[in-house]
Design a protein around this motif. Sequence first.
Motif, mmCIF file in Angstrom:
data_model
loop_
_atom_site.group_PDB
_atom_site.id
_atom_site.type_symbol
_atom_site.label_atom_id
_atom_site.label_comp_id
_atom_site.label_asym_id
_atom_site.label_seq_id
_atom_site.Cartn_x
_atom_site.Cartn_y
_atom_site.Cartn_z
ATOM 1 N N ASP A 259 -20.265 -1.259 62.311
ATOM 2 C CA ASP A 259 -19.457 -1.933 61.265
ATOM 3 C C ASP A 259 -18.468 -2.936 62.063
ATOM 4 O OD1 ASP A 259 -20.322 -0.413 59.107
ATOM 5 O OD2 ASP A 259 -18.701 1.048 59.102
ATOM 6 N N ILE A 260 -18.370 -4.067 61.173
ATOM 7 C CA ILE A 260 -17.657 -5.195 61.729
ATOM 8 C C ILE A 260 -16.722 -5.851 60.830
ATOM 9 C CG2 ILE A 260 -19.409 -6.992 61.404
ATOM 10 C CD1 ILE A 260 -18.214 -8.069 64.091
ATOM 11 N N ALA A 261 -15.425 -6.155 61.188
ATOM 12 C CA ALA A 261 -14.607 -6.609 59.869
ATOM 13 C C ALA A 261 -13.937 -7.717 60.797
ATOM 14 C CB ALA A 261 -13.724 -5.518 59.399
ATOM 15 N N PHE A 262 -13.695 -8.841 59.715
ATOM 16 C CA PHE A 262 -12.959 -10.075 60.270
ATOM 17 C C PHE A 262 -11.734 -10.142 59.644
ATOM 18 C CE2 PHE A 262 -17.479 -10.797 60.651
ATOM 19 C CZ PHE A 262 -17.600 -11.049 62.126
ATOM 20 N N SER A 263 -10.439 -10.532 60.294
ATOM 21 C CA SER A 263 -9.173 -10.611 59.320
ATOM 22 C C SER A 263 -8.170 -11.500 60.184
ATOM 23 C CB SER A 263 -8.726 -9.183 59.340
ATOM 24 O OG SER A 263 -8.235 -8.485 60.484
ATOM 25 N N ALA A 264 -7.257 -11.939 59.586
ATOM 26 C CA ALA A 264 -6.081 -12.601 60.288
ATOM 27 C C ALA A 264 -4.902 -11.792 60.177
ATOM 28 C CB ALA A 264 -6.031 -13.951 59.730
ATOM 29 N N ILE A 265 -4.114 -11.691 61.365
ATOM 30 C CA ILE A 265 -2.905 -10.913 61.436
ATOM 31 C C ILE A 265 -1.866 -12.004 62.095
ATOM 32 C CG2 ILE A 265 -3.829 -8.851 61.786
ATOM 33 C CD1 ILE A 265 -3.063 -8.762 64.508
ATOM 34 N N ASN A 266 -0.605 -11.522 61.963
ATOM 35 C CA ASN A 266 0.527 -12.178 62.487
ATOM 36 C C ASN A 266 0.713 -11.553 63.915
ATOM 37 O OD1 ASN A 266 1.398 -12.600 59.321
ATOM 38 N ND2 ASN A 266 1.109 -14.508 60.530
ATOM 39 N N ALA A 267 0.931 -12.182 64.901
ATOM 40 C CA ALA A 267 1.354 -11.486 66.071
ATOM 41 C C ALA A 267 2.643 -10.951 66.037
ATOM 42 C CB ALA A 267 1.307 -12.675 67.178
ATOM 43 N N ASP A 268 2.553 -9.503 66.588
ATOM 44 C CA ASP A 268 3.747 -8.889 66.683
ATOM 45 C C ASP A 268 4.468 -9.240 68.087
ATOM 46 O OD1 ASP A 268 2.239 -7.378 68.535
ATOM 47 O OD2 ASP A 268 1.983 -5.648 67.357
ATOM 48 N N GLN A 269 5.395 -8.572 68.423
ATOM 49 C CA GLN A 269 6.118 -9.036 69.643
ATOM 50 C C GLN A 269 5.164 -8.837 70.912
ATOM 51 O OE1 GLN A 269 9.631 -6.768 70.876
ATOM 52 N NE2 GLN A 269 10.644 -8.345 71.781
ATOM 53 N N LYS A 270 4.546 -7.570 71.053
ATOM 54 C CA LYS A 270 3.514 -7.160 71.974
ATOM 55 C C LYS A 270 2.554 -8.319 72.196
ATOM 56 C CE LYS A 270 0.319 -3.655 73.743
ATOM 57 N NZ LYS A 270 -0.188 -2.337 73.476
ATOM 58 N N VAL B 64 3.992 -17.511 69.781
ATOM 59 C CA VAL B 64 5.092 -17.030 69.286
ATOM 60 C C VAL B 64 4.820 -16.028 68.353
ATOM 61 C CG1 VAL B 64 6.082 -19.492 69.661
ATOM 62 C CG2 VAL B 64 4.929 -18.843 67.337
ATOM 63 N N GLU B 65 6.035 -15.118 68.283
ATOM 64 C CA GLU B 65 5.793 -13.998 67.488
ATOM 65 C C GLU B 65 5.594 -14.497 65.901
ATOM 66 O OE1 GLU B 65 8.297 -10.086 66.208
ATOM 67 O OE2 GLU B 65 9.066 -11.310 67.757
ATOM 68 N N GLY B 66 4.829 -13.972 65.294
ATOM 69 C CA GLY B 66 4.451 -14.266 64.097
ATOM 70 C C GLY B 66 3.113 -15.394 63.773
ATOM 71 N N ALA B 67 2.697 -15.601 65.034
ATOM 72 C CA ALA B 67 1.648 -16.717 64.990
ATOM 73 C C ALA B 67 0.164 -15.969 64.365
ATOM 74 C CB ALA B 67 1.254 -17.403 66.431
ATOM 75 N N ALA B 68 -0.449 -16.704 63.858
ATOM 76 C CA ALA B 68 -1.749 -16.277 63.139
ATOM 77 C C ALA B 68 -2.935 -16.237 64.169
ATOM 78 C CB ALA B 68 -2.088 -17.253 61.996
ATOM 79 N N LEU B 69 -3.342 -14.948 64.239
ATOM 80 C CA LEU B 69 -4.378 -14.399 65.083
ATOM 81 C C LEU B 69 -5.641 -13.997 64.390
ATOM 82 C CD1 LEU B 69 -2.609 -12.482 67.509
ATOM 83 C CD2 LEU B 69 -2.663 -14.896 67.883
ATOM 84 N N PHE B 70 -6.919 -14.721 64.998
ATOM 85 C CA PHE B 70 -8.286 -14.062 64.407
ATOM 86 C C PHE B 70 -8.438 -12.917 65.232
ATOM 87 C CE2 PHE B 70 -12.699 -14.034 64.937
ATOM 88 C CZ PHE B 70 -13.144 -14.250 63.556
ATOM 89 N N VAL B 71 -8.887 -11.958 64.249
ATOM 90 C CA VAL B 71 -9.011 -10.330 64.712
ATOM 91 C C VAL B 71 -10.261 -9.850 64.299
ATOM 92 C CG1 VAL B 71 -8.473 -7.903 64.485
ATOM 93 C CG2 VAL B 71 -6.468 -9.644 64.925
ATOM 94 N N ILE B 72 -11.032 -9.166 65.144
ATOM 95 C CA ILE B 72 -12.455 -8.396 65.145
ATOM 96 C C ILE B 72 -12.182 -7.157 65.061
ATOM 97 C CG2 ILE B 72 -14.704 -8.144 65.579
ATOM 98 C CD1 ILE B 72 -14.962 -11.053 66.623
ATOM 99 N N HIS C 64 -4.287 -17.617 69.604
ATOM 100 C CA HIS C 64 -4.009 -18.502 68.544
ATOM 101 C C HIS C 64 -4.744 -19.975 68.847
ATOM 102 C CE1 HIS C 64 -1.851 -20.607 65.214
ATOM 103 N NE2 HIS C 64 -1.456 -21.852 65.925
ATOM 104 N N GLY C 65 -5.616 -20.313 67.797
ATOM 105 C CA GLY C 65 -6.202 -21.360 67.722
ATOM 106 C C GLY C 65 -7.811 -21.129 68.075
#
Length: 233
Positions: free
Chosen positions: A178-189, A197-205, A225-226
């Motif tokens: 199973d595979i899912a694609f999404s976007a999240i905002n970067a937490d501090q870690k 930067v914290e809150g930057a949009a990240l592509f996630v699999i 990011h990017g």
Amino acid sequence: MTQIETRSWRGVHSELLRRINEREWRPGSAVPNEADLASEFGCARTTVNRAMRELADAGLIDRRRKAGSRVALHPASRIVLDIPIIRLEVEQRNAQWSYGLLTQAMEEAPPQISSKLGLDRGTSLLHVESVHYADNHPFSHEDRWINPAALPGMELADFTNVSANEWLIQNAPYTAGDIAFSAINADQKLAGLLETVEGAALFVIDRITWDKSVPVTAVRLSYAHGYRMNTRI
């Protein structure tokens, strides 16, 4: 195809797919049997069988018991994604890959992970966390849980220099995923690990793979990011 390429079912799959896409094998035409293909490619019949199953699962060939296989008259419109080796993905972007291991330890899996894998709560899995780099810049963060029951003895593997991503692709069989694609905002870690930067949009699999009914691994890949994903149909 070279002999080296046909040692892998992926190499055989690529050649059979080429024949279908380039109309060497036209829609509705019979596909040579597995024994003949294995003889042609100089590989095991099981290698051909795996490649044929992938084509059938993708809707590109029709397999009927005792009637043989034919190229599908009306192929299903599906995108089939291979699991990439991140090192090669970086190198294909004309960048130098490097890698840093953050964590490799047996740990009790979080409830959301054990639930996704269909395992009992409290099951211990191998937790591997790392960062991949492209030209010394963060490329992706790999957060992976591996089921030792699917690969006895693999908890002794050393992921210091070879990533879990690459080791599993080379050593672990899988039959479904199973595979899912999404976007999240970067937490501090993540912001710190991926140098953003914290809150930057990240592509996630998020990906889970099984070998028949046995869960193999669950991984979350968070890209810097990017990042832009490229695939083919």
